[in-house]
Design a protein around this motif. Structure first.
Motif, short mmCIF file in Angstrom:
data_model
loop_
_atom_site.label_atom_id
_atom_site.label_comp_id
_atom_site.label_asym_id
_atom_site.label_seq_id
_atom_site.Cartn_x
_atom_site.Cartn_y
_atom_site.Cartn_z
N GLN A 135 0.98 -1.18 0.07
CA GLN A 135 -0.07 0.18 0.26
C GLN A 135 0.97 1.49 0.21
OE1 GLN A 135 -2.88 0.38 0.06
NE2 GLN A 135 -3.71 -2.02 -0.68
N PRO A 136 -0.08 1.94 -1.12
CA PRO A 136 1.21 3.56 -0.94
C PRO A 136 1.50 4.11 0.41
CG PRO A 136 0.10 3.73 -2.42
CD PRO A 136 -0.87 2.74 -1.54
N SER A 137 2.92 4.66 0.70
CA SER A 137 3.01 5.39 1.71
C SER A 137 2.70 6.42 1.40
CB SER A 137 4.73 5.74 2.13
OG SER A 137 5.18 4.37 2.36
N LEU A 138 2.30 6.98 0.89
CA LEU A 138 2.32 8.38 -0.06
C LEU A 138 1.36 8.88 -1.10
CD1 LEU A 138 2.56 11.87 0.89
CD2 LEU A 138 4.54 11.81 -0.88
N VAL A 139 0.38 9.29 -0.88
CA VAL A 139 -0.23 9.36 -2.13
C VAL A 139 -0.60 11.17 -2.14
CG1 VAL A 139 -2.89 9.01 -3.46
CG2 VAL A 139 -1.79 7.66 -2.00
N ILE A 140 -0.09 11.81 -3.37
CA ILE A 140 -0.42 13.05 -4.28
C ILE A 140 -1.72 13.17 -4.87
CG2 ILE A 140 0.42 15.22 -5.06
CD1 ILE A 140 3.32 14.22 -4.18
N VAL A 141 -2.31 13.66 -4.67
CA VAL A 141 -3.40 13.84 -5.10
C VAL A 141 -4.02 14.86 -6.22
CG1 VAL A 141 -6.28 13.67 -5.88
CG2 VAL A 141 -4.76 11.66 -4.39
N TYR A 142 -4.39 15.29 -7.50
CA TYR A 142 -4.38 16.86 -7.15
C TYR A 142 -5.33 16.07 -8.57
CZ TYR A 142 -3.93 21.35 -9.75
OH TYR A 142 -4.07 22.91 -10.95
N PHE A 143 -6.43 17.18 -8.64
CA PHE A 143 -7.48 17.44 -9.21
C PHE A 143 -8.23 18.49 -9.39
CE2 PHE A 143 -7.87 12.79 -9.37
CZ PHE A 143 -7.54 12.10 -10.48
N GLY A 144 -9.02 19.16 -10.46
CA GLY A 144 -9.78 20.86 -9.77
C GLY A 144 -9.08 21.47 -11.33
N GLY A 145 -8.38 21.49 -12.01
CA GLY A 145 -8.52 22.25 -13.39
C GLY A 145 -9.60 21.76 -14.51
N ASN A 146 -9.60 20.77 -14.07
CA ASN A 146 -10.12 20.02 -15.65
C ASN A 146 -11.80 20.22 -14.81
OD1 ASN A 146 -8.63 20.30 -18.00
ND2 ASN A 146 -7.92 17.43 -16.80
#
Length: 95
Positions: free
Chosen positions: A68-79
């Protein structure tokens, strides 16, 4: 001999994430900082919005995955902020 597994970092989002390694972007900077310390997985998809991301969340992050990931960076919003596409598949997210 195989050593202990490294932490897994996942970058998940739209084209901002997809292109994060281009031209010395933030993905390449983090990759350089965590070189040989973490495995970085890129899950950036051009044109995606948060609605599309929710549809594939279990495929991108399977609950039964052995690591399992230790870190997740999520970026949505522009679209999400764009007007709807006639196919319903393009950028935008309407309520």
């Amino acid at each position: 001999m195989v050593g202990p597994s490294r932490p897994q970092f996942v970058f998940f989002g739209s084209s901002i994430v997809q292109l994060c390694f281009s031209h010395g972007g933030w993905g390449s900077i983090l990759s350089d900082i965590y070189s040989r310390k973490a495995d970085i997985l890129l899950r950036g998809y051009y044109g995606w919005n948060s609605r599309r991301a929710v549809q594939v969340l279990d495929q991108v992050f399977p609950k039964e995955a052995p690591v399992q990931p230790s870190l997740v960076i999520v970026y949505f919003g522009g679209n999400d902020s764009m007007g709807p596409h006639s196919s319903g598949l393009g950028p935008s997210c309407t309520t």
